[in-house]
Design a protein around this motif. Structure first.
Motif, short mmCIF file in Angstrom:
data_model
loop_
_atom_site.label_atom_id
_atom_site.label_comp_id
_atom_site.label_asym_id
_atom_site.label_seq_id
_atom_site.Cartn_x
_atom_site.Cartn_y
_atom_site.Cartn_z
N THR A 84 53.51 61.10 44.04
CA THR A 84 52.81 62.44 44.38
C THR A 84 51.37 62.38 44.09
OG1 THR A 84 52.95 63.10 42.17
CG2 THR A 84 54.52 64.11 43.76
N SER A 85 50.82 61.17 43.50
CA SER A 85 49.48 60.99 43.30
C SER A 85 49.35 59.32 42.65
CB SER A 85 48.68 61.74 42.30
OG SER A 85 47.45 61.53 42.14
N PHE A 86 48.41 58.60 43.04
CA PHE A 86 48.39 57.42 42.99
C PHE A 86 47.37 56.86 41.99
CE2 PHE A 86 50.43 56.80 47.40
CZ PHE A 86 51.42 56.85 46.84
N GLY A 87 45.95 57.59 42.16
CA GLY A 87 44.84 57.11 41.39
C GLY A 87 44.35 56.03 41.92
N THR A 88 44.82 55.32 43.23
CA THR A 88 44.26 54.11 43.80
C THR A 88 44.25 54.71 45.36
OG1 THR A 88 46.46 53.46 44.51
CG2 THR A 88 45.86 52.84 42.28
N PRO A 89 43.54 53.63 45.87
CA PRO A 89 43.38 54.22 47.39
C PRO A 89 44.77 54.19 48.09
CG PRO A 89 41.70 52.35 46.87
CD PRO A 89 42.69 52.49 45.72
N SER A 90 44.88 54.91 49.28
CA SER A 90 46.22 54.74 49.73
C SER A 90 45.92 54.83 51.28
CB SER A 90 47.27 55.81 49.51
OG SER A 90 46.90 57.09 50.17
N ARG A 91 46.89 54.39 52.00
CA ARG A 91 46.94 54.21 53.59
C ARG A 91 46.61 55.57 54.33
NH1 ARG A 91 51.44 55.53 56.28
NH2 ARG A 91 52.82 55.18 54.52
N LEU A 92 47.07 56.60 53.50
CA LEU A 92 47.19 58.00 54.10
C LEU A 92 45.93 58.76 54.04
CD1 LEU A 92 50.53 59.43 52.12
CD2 LEU A 92 50.45 58.87 54.64
N GLU A 93 45.07 58.20 53.24
CA GLU A 93 43.57 58.57 53.29
C GLU A 93 42.91 57.92 54.22
OE1 GLU A 93 41.96 58.14 48.99
OE2 GLU A 93 43.74 57.00 49.15
N VAL A 94 43.25 56.80 54.85
CA VAL A 94 42.61 56.20 55.93
C VAL A 94 43.05 56.68 57.05
CG1 VAL A 94 42.37 53.82 56.93
CG2 VAL A 94 42.47 53.92 54.49
N GLU A 95 44.34 57.08 57.16
CA GLU A 95 44.93 57.77 58.38
C GLU A 95 44.10 58.91 58.51
OE1 GLU A 95 49.27 55.24 58.28
OE2 GLU A 95 49.05 57.33 57.98
N LEU A 96 44.18 59.93 57.60
CA LEU A 96 43.57 61.07 58.14
C LEU A 96 42.05 61.07 58.57
CD1 LEU A 96 43.89 64.27 58.15
CD2 LEU A 96 43.36 64.43 55.72
N ARG A 111 34.29 61.80 52.93
CA ARG A 111 34.57 61.84 51.50
C ARG A 111 35.58 63.08 51.51
NH1 ARG A 111 33.01 60.15 46.49
NH2 ARG A 111 33.43 58.03 47.10
N MET A 112 36.96 62.64 51.08
CA MET A 112 37.93 63.74 50.63
C MET A 112 37.66 64.47 49.60
SD MET A 112 39.68 63.76 53.63
CE MET A 112 40.19 62.46 54.65
N GLY A 297 36.81 62.79 42.11
CA GLY A 297 37.71 63.96 42.10
C GLY A 297 39.13 63.14 41.36
N THR A 298 39.96 63.56 40.58
CA THR A 298 40.98 63.03 40.06
C THR A 298 42.16 63.00 41.31
OG1 THR A 298 40.94 63.71 37.89
CG2 THR A 298 42.88 63.09 38.36
N LEU A 299 42.18 64.13 42.10
CA LEU A 299 43.17 64.19 43.08
C LEU A 299 42.58 63.95 44.37
CD1 LEU A 299 45.59 67.19 41.50
CD2 LEU A 299 45.94 64.73 41.45
N SER A 300 41.23 63.78 44.37
CA SER A 300 40.81 63.58 45.97
C SER A 300 41.69 62.56 46.63
CB SER A 300 39.31 63.13 45.82
OG SER A 300 38.65 64.03 45.23
N GLY A 301 41.85 63.05 48.04
CA GLY A 301 42.67 61.92 48.74
C GLY A 301 44.05 61.96 48.53
N ASN A 302 44.50 63.14 47.67
CA ASN A 302 45.95 63.23 47.35
C ASN A 302 47.14 62.96 48.41
OD1 ASN A 302 48.37 65.30 47.30
ND2 ASN A 302 48.08 64.31 45.43
N PRO A 303 47.91 62.03 48.20
CA PRO A 303 48.69 61.50 49.35
C PRO A 303 49.57 62.54 50.00
CG PRO A 303 49.75 60.84 46.93
CD PRO A 303 48.40 61.45 47.00
#
Ligand SMILES: Cc1ncc(COP(=O)(O)O)c(C=O)c1O
Length: 431
Positions: A84-96, A111-112, A297-303
């Motif tokens: 539900t949250s990684f606290g690292t970059p994820s593929r889903l952020e790049v895709e959106l 920036r999300m 943001g702690t949850l910015s770019g949340n998967p």
């Protein structure tokens, strides 16, 4: 209002201010107690009292596919199963981000964040940093979230509640904000003549949605672009409502004006908490960690939110999505206008592509003062009349009607038929 909703409301009021977590939900502008929703699907809300309501509020804009769209639910379920949250970059952020960039070329980088409020707050911080200036120009009746510096002559719940600003917002916080009438380019030009060298940015809803829908008059957005560019100020489009709503590329794709920065929210989160700001490459390079403008943001770019947003945009990218939305918006807007006319109830309908507002007024509405001149009492009676007919429209005159791809022409026809009865009753009590 059913018994179960009433019981929940009493408990909610004891626990939360107004019993709600966002002011307009409390029905303050139309009176009565809010119903509580148990679940939703397609174009419908199902209340705790067992009623089914046709929903034209669409969670205040995000649910452009309707409620619980299978593709969005599946994307969220898949994302949740993966964490539900990684606290690292994820593929889903790049895709959106890639989808948004492709739809809005002016959003060169993005920036999300987690809400529209965060997006506008961050955009004005960036604008001030980039220009080394302080002054922000906004428009009376435009709402950009509850950012201290933007809580001046705001629309939406602020308009509904008639609060010009808010206690707790200090004079210092708004001393660098100036509000001018929407659609009044002459007022903007005059302000720039006097204080142009101080202006960091003009922030505007390219189609106003928070005083009810008020489209920009011809030349207004173009004029803002020219004036800001001439004075070295930035132009910020707040497309939190209009982004991916009036068109896939937002209002900026329809009006042909390229803003320096764009704020997004609502639709890009597919019903989960998301906002974003983006724009010129050189400006976004000033944001931390590349630059010194701090924003995090702690949850910015949340998967989950990224997955819901991407799934929503994929459905919207299918052929005809916006044509269908606009056809339904036209059918409903025209249907309501005709029903009101037939009953002799004065109604002005402002439509901008897929969104519209029915103003209880005989005269055109081009700015906030004209919106405020509407009969709010008639709107309240219209709202409750529609609710009695099983139709949920915004519990305030100063909001938009949102159709979704889950609505269809048959449902719109039924809504128009319901409105005929409501308008007839309004006319009876008026005469
Ligand atoms: C144009 C506009 N900007 C900003 C916001 C603030 O967004 P949020 O409620 O996600 O903080 C809103 C919310 O309705 C909005 O309509």
């Amino acid at each position: 209002m059913g018994e179960r909703s009433h019981q929940l409301y009493e408990k909610a009021v004891a626990l939360m201010p107004g019993g709600v977590n966002s002011p307009v939900r409390a029905f303050g502008a139309v009176g009565g107690e809010p119903f509580f929703t148990a679940r939703s699907a397609g174009p419908y809300l199902y209340t705790e009292d067992g009623e089914r309501l046709v929903d034209y509020v669409s969670s205040w804009g995000p649910l452009i596919l309707g409620h619980a769209h299978p593709a969005v639910v599946a994307a969220i379920a898949q994302a949740a199963a993966d964490g539900t949250s990684f606290g690292t970059p994820s593929r889903l952020e790049v895709e959106l981000a890639a989808r948004i960039h492709a739809a809005m070329p002016a959003v060169e980088r993005i920036r999300m964040v987690s809400s529209g409020t965060e997006a506008t707050m961050s955009a004005i911080r960036l604008a001030r940093a980039a220009t080394g200036r302080s002054l922000i120009v906004k428009f009376i009746g435009c709402y950009h979230g509850h950012v201290d510096a933007l809580m001046v002559s705001a629309g939406s719940g602020m308009a509904t509640l008639g609060i010009p600003s808010s206690p707790g917002v200090t004079a210092a916080a708004v001393s660098d904000t100036v509000a001018v009438p929407y659609n009044d380019l002459a007022a903007v030009a005059e302000l720039f003549d006097q204080r142009g060298a101080e202006v960091a940015a003009v922030i505007v809803e390219p189609v106003a949605g928070n005083m009810g829908v008020v489209p920009p008059v011809d030349g207004f957005l173009d004029g803002l672009r020219q004036i800001t560019a001439a004075h070295g100020a930035l132009l910020i489009f707040d497309e939190v409502i209009t982004g991916f709503r009036v068109a896939y590329g937002g209002a900026q794709s329809l009006c042909g004006v390229r803003p320096d920065l764009t704020c997004l929210g609502k639709v890009i989160g597919g019903g989960l908490p998301v906002g974003a700001y983006g724009g010129r490459r050189d400006l976004m390079a000033m944001v931390a960690p590349e630059g010194k403008v701090y924003q995090a943001g702690t949850l910015s770019g949340n998967p989950l939110a990224m997955a819901a947003g991407a799934a929503t945009l994929d459905q919207l990218a299918l052929p005809d999505a916006y044509q269908r939305l606009e056809e339904m918006a036209i059918m409903l807007a025209d249907g309501l206008a005709e029903a009101a006319k037939a009953s002799g109830v004065p109604l002005t309908v402002n439509r901008a592509w897929t969104i519209f507002t029915t103003f209880f007024s005989r005269t055109p509405v081009r700015d906030f003062s004209q919106a405020q001149a509407c009969s709010l009492e008639t709107y309240a009676r219209y709202f409750h009349g529609m609710l009695d007919q099983g139709v949920f429209v915004a519990p305030s005159q100063f909001e938009a009607m949102f159709v979704s791809l889950a609505h269809d022409p048959a449902l719109i026809s039924r809504t128009v038929a319901a409105s005929r009865q409501v308008f007839a009753r309004l006319a009876e009590t008026q005469s």
